[in-house]
Motif scaffolding. Structure first.
Motif, PDB file in Angstrom:
ATOM      1  N   GLN A  32       5.254 -17.274 -12.984  1.00 60.65           N
ATOM      2  CA  GLN A  32       4.442 -18.420 -12.552  1.00 60.65           C
ATOM      3  C   GLN A  32       4.331 -18.356 -11.038  1.00 60.65           C
ATOM      4  O   GLN A  32       5.356 -18.183 -10.362  1.00 60.65           O
ATOM      5  CB  GLN A  32       5.124 -19.751 -12.920  1.00 60.65           C
ATOM      6  N   GLY A  33       3.141 -18.547 -10.517  1.00 64.30           N
ATOM      7  CA  GLY A  33       3.022 -18.524  -9.066  1.00 64.30           C
ATOM      8  C   GLY A  33       1.580 -18.500  -8.630  1.00 64.30           C
ATOM      9  O   GLY A  33       0.692 -19.033  -9.308  1.00 64.30           O
ATOM     10  N   VAL A  34       1.377 -17.846  -7.489  1.00 64.34           N
ATOM     11  CA  VAL A  34       0.052 -17.809  -6.887  1.00 64.34           C
ATOM     12  C   VAL A  34      -0.209 -16.376  -6.423  1.00 64.34           C
ATOM     13  O   VAL A  34       0.678 -15.719  -5.876  1.00 64.34           O
ATOM     14  CB  VAL A  34      -0.005 -18.785  -5.682  1.00 64.34           C
ATOM     15  N   CYS A  35      -1.421 -15.915  -6.644  1.00 61.59           N
ATOM     16  CA  CYS A  35      -1.832 -14.584  -6.190  1.00 61.59           C
ATOM     17  C   CYS A  35      -2.924 -14.761  -5.134  1.00 61.59           C
ATOM     18  O   CYS A  35      -4.003 -15.278  -5.425  1.00 61.59           O
ATOM     19  CB  CYS A  35      -2.364 -13.780  -7.378  1.00 61.59           C
ATOM     20  N   HIS A  36      -2.595 -14.345  -3.919  1.00 59.48           N
ATOM     21  CA  HIS A  36      -3.579 -14.386  -2.833  1.00 59.48           C
ATOM     22  C   HIS A  36      -4.193 -13.006  -2.697  1.00 59.48           C
ATOM     23  O   HIS A  36      -3.468 -12.011  -2.612  1.00 59.48           O
ATOM     24  CB  HIS A  36      -2.911 -14.750  -1.506  1.00 59.48           C
ATOM     25  N   VAL A  37      -5.515 -12.964  -2.660  1.00 60.44           N
ATOM     26  CA  VAL A  37      -6.225 -11.694  -2.496  1.00 60.44           C
ATOM     27  C   VAL A  37      -7.090 -11.829  -1.244  1.00 60.44           C
ATOM     28  O   VAL A  37      -7.758 -12.850  -1.055  1.00 60.44           O
ATOM     29  CB  VAL A  37      -7.099 -11.392  -3.724  1.00 60.44           C
ATOM     30  N   PHE A  38      -7.033 -10.792  -0.412  1.00 59.43           N
ATOM     31  CA  PHE A  38      -7.685 -10.865   0.903  1.00 59.43           C
ATOM     32  C   PHE A  38      -8.292  -9.508   1.234  1.00 59.43           C
ATOM     33  O   PHE A  38      -7.670  -8.475   0.974  1.00 59.43           O
ATOM     34  CB  PHE A  38      -6.613 -11.239   1.941  1.00 59.43           C
ATOM     35  N   VAL A  39      -9.501  -9.507   1.783  1.00 58.18           N
ATOM     36  CA  VAL A  39     -10.073  -8.245   2.276  1.00 58.18           C
ATOM     37  C   VAL A  39     -10.124  -8.295   3.808  1.00 58.18           C
ATOM     38  O   VAL A  39     -10.685  -9.224   4.383  1.00 58.18           O
ATOM     39  CB  VAL A  39     -11.470  -7.915   1.712  1.00 58.18           C
ATOM     40  N   PRO A  40      -9.511  -7.279   4.464  1.00 56.57           N
ATOM     41  CA  PRO A  40      -9.449  -7.261   5.931  1.00 56.57           C
ATOM     42  C   PRO A  40     -10.677  -6.589   6.532  1.00 56.57           C
ATOM     43  O   PRO A  40     -10.557  -5.633   7.298  1.00 56.57           O
ATOM     44  CB  PRO A  40      -8.171  -6.449   6.196  1.00 56.57           C
ATOM     45  N   HIS A  41     -11.838  -7.060   6.149  1.00 56.73           N
ATOM     46  CA  HIS A  41     -13.093  -6.435   6.601  1.00 56.73           C
ATOM     47  C   HIS A  41     -14.098  -7.514   7.000  1.00 56.73           C
ATOM     48  O   HIS A  41     -14.010  -8.646   6.527  1.00 56.73           O
ATOM     49  CB  HIS A  41     -13.689  -5.580   5.482  1.00 56.73           C
ATOM     50  N   SER A  93     -11.313 -14.237   1.063  1.00 59.11           N
ATOM     51  CA  SER A  93     -10.058 -14.420   0.324  1.00 59.11           C
ATOM     52  C   SER A  93     -10.298 -15.265  -0.921  1.00 59.11           C
ATOM     53  O   SER A  93     -11.229 -16.074  -0.982  1.00 59.11           O
ATOM     54  CB  SER A  93      -8.998 -15.068   1.209  1.00 59.11           C
ATOM     55  N   VAL A  94      -9.445 -15.017  -1.900  1.00 60.98           N
ATOM     56  CA  VAL A  94      -9.476 -15.762  -3.162  1.00 60.98           C
ATOM     57  C   VAL A  94      -8.032 -16.004  -3.567  1.00 60.98           C
ATOM     58  O   VAL A  94      -7.183 -15.124  -3.383  1.00 60.98           O
ATOM     59  CB  VAL A  94     -10.225 -14.948  -4.256  1.00 60.98           C
ATOM     60  N   THR A  95      -7.758 -17.160  -4.096  1.00 57.57           N
ATOM     61  CA  THR A  95      -6.429 -17.469  -4.608  1.00 57.57           C
ATOM     62  C   THR A  95      -6.548 -17.792  -6.095  1.00 57.57           C
ATOM     63  O   THR A  95      -7.427 -18.558  -6.493  1.00 57.57           O
ATOM     64  CB  THR A  95      -5.826 -18.669  -3.860  1.00 57.57           C
ATOM     65  N   VAL A  96      -5.700 -17.169  -6.886  1.00 59.16           N
ATOM     66  CA  VAL A  96      -5.711 -17.393  -8.340  1.00 59.16           C
ATOM     67  C   VAL A  96      -4.289 -17.734  -8.771  1.00 59.16           C
ATOM     68  O   VAL A  96      -3.333 -17.092  -8.309  1.00 59.16           O
ATOM     69  CB  VAL A  96      -6.203 -16.128  -9.090  1.00 59.16           C
ATOM     70  N   GLN A 123     -10.032  -1.811   1.745  1.00 61.67           N
ATOM     71  CA  GLN A 123      -8.693  -2.255   1.355  1.00 61.67           C
ATOM     72  C   GLN A 123      -8.771  -3.655   0.786  1.00 61.67           C
ATOM     73  O   GLN A 123      -9.561  -4.476   1.242  1.00 61.67           O
ATOM     74  CB  GLN A 123      -7.767  -2.308   2.574  1.00 61.67           C
ATOM     75  N   VAL A 124      -7.914  -3.901  -0.183  1.00 57.03           N
ATOM     76  CA  VAL A 124      -7.736  -5.244  -0.729  1.00 57.03           C
ATOM     77  C   VAL A 124      -6.246  -5.535  -0.670  1.00 57.03           C
ATOM     78  O   VAL A 124      -5.446  -4.779  -1.228  1.00 57.03           O
ATOM     79  CB  VAL A 124      -8.241  -5.326  -2.187  1.00 57.03           C
ATOM     80  N   TRP A 125      -5.882  -6.574   0.045  1.00 51.14           N
ATOM     81  CA  TRP A 125      -4.466  -6.927   0.186  1.00 51.14           C
ATOM     82  C   TRP A 125      -4.136  -8.020  -0.829  1.00 51.14           C
ATOM     83  O   TRP A 125      -4.869  -9.011  -0.952  1.00 51.14           O
ATOM     84  CB  TRP A 125      -4.174  -7.442   1.603  1.00 51.14           C
TER      85      TRP A 125
END
Ligand code: ZN
Length: 131
Positions: A32-41, A93-96, A123-125
């Motif tokens: 259970q938690g949170v997934c942060h996805v970020f593109v450094p572009h 960025s997107v948070t799921v 890249q996708v962080w």
């Protein structure tokens, strides 16, 4: 943080990265938690949308082109202002939420890297936070 590499193949495209991000979540072991996805572009973004019918991704790209044509009398000397503007429109960025060690997505939702100035190596962080 996990850094995914995504190779894009045209100037503008939506690359479905849902499975890659799901793998990061699964391997993290977080239930259970949170997934942060970020593109450094600055000329690529992220968006969550339908990944069942591929026409939806085509339509998104088509309408973004109408709104922000490649040639538009822009000031930026590099010549790729349209890509910068589109990236800002979608966001980078997107948070799921994570539920049962998986991304808690709606039935038709997929996560896309939105390329606007490809082809390039992107890249996708991904950062997983247990909660
Ligand atoms: Zn530029």
């Amino acid at each position: 943080m996990v850094r995914l590499q995504v190779r894009t193949s045209s100037r503008a495209e939506l690359v479905d990265i849902t499975a890659e991000v799901q793998s990061v979540v699964r391997e993290s072991g977080v239930q259970q938690g949170v997934c942060h996805v970020f593109v450094p572009h600055t000329t690529a973004g992220l968006t969550l949308n339908e990944n069942c019918d591929p026409s939806v991704a085509e339509d998104i790209l088509m309408v973004l082109d109408r709104l922000v044509p490649w040639r538009g009398g822009y000031h930026h000397a590099e010549g790729n202002s349209a890509a910068h503007i589109k990236a800002s429109l979608l966001g980078n960025s997107v948070t799921v939420f994570i539920r049962d060690r998986a991304l808690a997505l709606g039935t038709w939702q997929g996560l896309y890297l939105a390329e606007f100035d490809g082809p390039r190596q992107r890249q996708v962080w991904v950062k997983i936070v247990s909660a």
